[in-house]
Structure formats: C-alpha cells, structure tokens
Design an enzyme around this catalytic site. Structure first.
Site, PDB file in Angstrom:
ATOM      1  N   LYS A  50       8.800  -3.314   2.173  1.00 38.61           N
ATOM      2  CA  LYS A  50       7.938  -4.486   1.984  1.00 38.61           C
ATOM      3  C   LYS A  50       8.768  -5.675   1.509  1.00 38.61           C
ATOM      4  O   LYS A  50       8.611  -6.788   2.008  1.00 38.61           O
ATOM      5  CB  LYS A  50       6.830  -4.185   0.972  1.00 38.61           C
ATOM      6  CG  LYS A  50       5.690  -3.367   1.545  1.00 38.61           C
ATOM      7  CD  LYS A  50       4.736  -2.891   0.462  1.00 38.61           C
ATOM      8  CE  LYS A  50       3.776  -1.871   1.045  1.00 38.61           C
ATOM      9  NZ  LYS A  50       3.054  -1.100   0.028  1.00 38.61           N
ATOM     10  N   GLN A  94       1.374  -0.661  -5.795  1.00 42.62           N
ATOM     11  CA  GLN A  94       1.542   0.498  -4.911  1.00 42.62           C
ATOM     12  C   GLN A  94       0.756   1.696  -5.438  1.00 42.62           C
ATOM     13  O   GLN A  94       0.838   2.040  -6.620  1.00 42.62           O
ATOM     14  CB  GLN A  94       3.043   0.831  -4.796  1.00 42.62           C
ATOM     15  CG  GLN A  94       3.374   1.940  -3.830  1.00 42.62           C
ATOM     16  CD  GLN A  94       3.101   1.582  -2.372  1.00 42.62           C
ATOM     17  OE1 GLN A  94       3.221   0.430  -1.966  1.00 42.62           O
ATOM     18  NE2 GLN A  94       2.717   2.567  -1.579  1.00 42.62           N
ATOM     19  N   ASP A 117      -4.153  -6.402  -0.635  1.00 43.66           N
ATOM     20  CA  ASP A 117      -4.526  -5.076  -0.131  1.00 43.66           C
ATOM     21  C   ASP A 117      -5.992  -5.040   0.296  1.00 43.66           C
ATOM     22  O   ASP A 117      -6.409  -4.107   0.997  1.00 43.66           O
ATOM     23  CB  ASP A 117      -4.335  -4.017  -1.235  1.00 43.66           C
ATOM     24  CG  ASP A 117      -3.038  -3.245  -1.105  1.00 43.66           C
ATOM     25  OD1 ASP A 117      -2.585  -3.038   0.033  1.00 43.66           O
ATOM     26  OD2 ASP A 117      -2.500  -2.842  -2.149  1.00 43.66           O
TER      27      ASP A 117
HETATM   28  N1  GUN Z   1      -0.311   3.556  -0.685  1.00 43.59           N
HETATM   29  C1  GUN Z   1      -0.500   3.977   0.588  1.00 43.59           C
HETATM   30  N2  GUN Z   1      -0.973   2.973   1.358  1.00 43.59           N
HETATM   31  C2  GUN Z   1      -1.104   1.896   0.558  1.00 43.59           C
HETATM   32  C3  GUN Z   1      -1.524   0.558   0.774  1.00 43.59           C
HETATM   33  O1  GUN Z   1      -1.917   0.138   1.871  1.00 43.59           O
HETATM   34  N3  GUN Z   1      -1.480  -0.245  -0.318  1.00 43.59           N
HETATM   35  C4  GUN Z   1      -1.082   0.183  -1.540  1.00 43.59           C
HETATM   36  N4  GUN Z   1      -1.113  -0.683  -2.540  1.00 43.59           N
HETATM   37  N5  GUN Z   1      -0.678   1.415  -1.770  1.00 43.59           N
HETATM   38  C5  GUN Z   1      -0.676   2.263  -0.734  1.00 43.59           C
END
Ligand code: GUN
Length: 281
Positions: A50, A94, A117
């Site tokens: 990311k 996350q 998100d």
């Molecule tokens: N863990 C797995 N997929 C995601 C996501 O799309 N966003 C976040 N914040 N954590 C994750």
C-alpha cells in the site's frame, strides 16, 4: 467453453495511471495514513504494498507501525490525531487487530470522511440506503471488473458466496445498486451450489481454498474470485477451483492477478475521492 481470463493486474494498472494523472494536477498531495498493529506477516506485506503504490501515484504515505501490545486507548488516540491532521485525507487501520482491541471501536473512531476502507457505520449505512459515501475497496474493485467484462449489469442474477462486513455484505449492496437480482449464500445455506448454479455472476468470498467447483457455476457465467488462500502445498490459490471452473465459465478472475491488485487501486481511488470532498468544504 474456455473462460476469458479477467486481467485484474492490467485493469488496476490503468486505474492507478488515471489516478496518478489526476494527482499530478493537484496543488497539494493527498495523504493516506496506514496503521498496522503487530507483526502479522500477511498484513506486513499488504501495508508495504500500500505504501509503495501510494507513493507511485504521487500521494503522501504516512505509516504507523505499532507494537502488538498497543492498548485500544492508545490506538484510538492515534486515530484521533490523524482525524485532526490536515495533511491526512485517508485513514486505514489494517485488520485483523490483536484480540484485546475492539475492531468496531477503532473503526468508529475514524472520521467517516477519512474512512477510505468504507467500514464506518456512517459509510455502510450510506451504502445500504443508496447515498454517496466511501465504499469498501475490494467490492468496489469487483464491480469495476464486472462492468469492464459485462458492461451493464442491470437485471443479472448475482450470487455472493459469503457474508462478511468487508466483502460479502457491501458486495451485495453494490450489486443491488447496479440493478442486479442478488442472492447471498453462506455457511448455513442448504445446497448453496444449486443456488450458485443459477447465477449470471458469482462472487466467491468465503476464504476456503478452491471451495467453488464446476457444479456451482452455470455455463457462461462470470466468476469473481475474492479469495487469497494457501493450499496444502503452500501454493497461493483462490476460493474457486480455477482449473475446472475455467472450463465452463464465460469469464473468470485468476488468483493472483485478479481482484487483489484492484483492492489497492480502489484504496487510492477512495483516497482521491476523500481528498476532493475534504478540499471542497
Ligand atoms: N484486512 C484484509 N482486508 C482488508 C481491508 O480491505 N482493509 C483493512 N483495513 N484491513 C484488511
């Protein structure tokens, strides 16, 4: 029939290029803060990717790596600081978080306009009621792939396999918004394969390696595989049994190279959307 392979990697690259062009014309760089608590290896890989992609499209990346024993209060305090930081327009914490921290409490602490998100109840409520808001990245990426492959989705029967807050539920809401007839099947559904076999669109998001077999898919259907699993030989694979399903599907996403790259591209898209909304206030 042999399925068309949907090239998520190429479509994501195109989307990131478009985002980079738009960012290059902005006065200030959009800022995305990513918070990771603990040392889960898969999460570390995601967070690193990311940060790299954020910088590549010309955005500013703020990384906060916290120890596994960080308290819920300390994490929420950091989120509040990021809410108040004018250089940050997007915040992502996350998941999963360590067990002693309530994920809901942390998500609800994020300012809804910075919730890239799309997990905050304000954003999920907006999605459920058809209002504009920030939409979860993985389902958004799936919709882009479906529209590129099929064009108008109106009237199609879509079956979503799985009902998680991250994928299944928002996926169903987005497909409804596209005027699909939507069925959600899950672990308590009797004969899910019979329902899935009626669908024009199958979205598999259950987290079980190669769970969806040929019998689950109508010939010519479009199959979107959200799963990222390791099989018994530690090989990366999706929720769909690609070898058999690709013999009868009309189109299918591979793993890797399907939905995965779209998720990060959509995170950058959401960050740009959040930036533009915050700058226009
Ligand atoms: N863990 C797995 N997929 C995601 C996501 O799309 N966003 C976040 N914040 N954590 C994750």
């Amino acid at each position: 029939m042999t399925a068309i392979i949907i090239d998520g990697k190429a479509i994501a690259e195109g989307l990131r290029k478009q985002i980079a062009e738009e960012v290059s014309g902005l006065k200030n760089k959009p800022g995305l803060a990513v918070v990771l608590v603990g040392e889960d290896p898969a999460s570390q890989v995601y967070v690193r990717n990311k940060a790299k992609m954020t910088a590549e499209v010309g955005m500013q990346s703020f990384e906060h790596i916290l120890p596994v024993d960080t308290s819920e209060r300390a994490l929420i305090r950091l989120v509040e600081q990021l809410n108040n930081n004018p250089a940050v327009q997007g915040i992502l914490v996350q998941l999963p978080l360590p067990k002693h921290i309530s994920e809901n409490a942390v998500i609800e602490a994020i300012a809804p306009e910075k919730d890239v998100d799309g997990f905050h109840v304000v954003n999920s409520g907006k999605l459920a009621t058809g209002q504009e808001g920030l939409v979860p990245c993985t389902p958004l990426g799936c919709i882009i792939l479906l529209k590129q492959t099929l064009g108008d989705l109106s009237g199609k029967h879509a079956v979503v396999i799985g009902r998680s807050n991250i994928v299944g539920k928002p996926m169903a809401a987005l497909l409804l918004k596209e005027n699909c007839t939507v069925t959600v099947v899950h672990s308590k559904t009797p004969n899910p394969e019979k329902i899935s076999a009626q669908a024009d669109i199958v979205v598999a998001a259950i987290g079980k390696p190669r769970f969806v077999k040929k019998e689950w898919v109508k010939p010519g259907a479009c199959v979107i595989d959200v799963g990222i699993n390791r099989d018994e030989n530690n090989k990366l694979c999706g929720d769909v049994d690609f070898a058999s399903v690709s013999e009868i599907a009309g189109a299918i996403t591979p793993v890797p190279g399907g939905v995965g790259p779209m998720t990060i591209a959509c995170l950058l898209k959401n960050t740009l959307t959040a930036y533009k909304q915050q700058m226009s206030k």
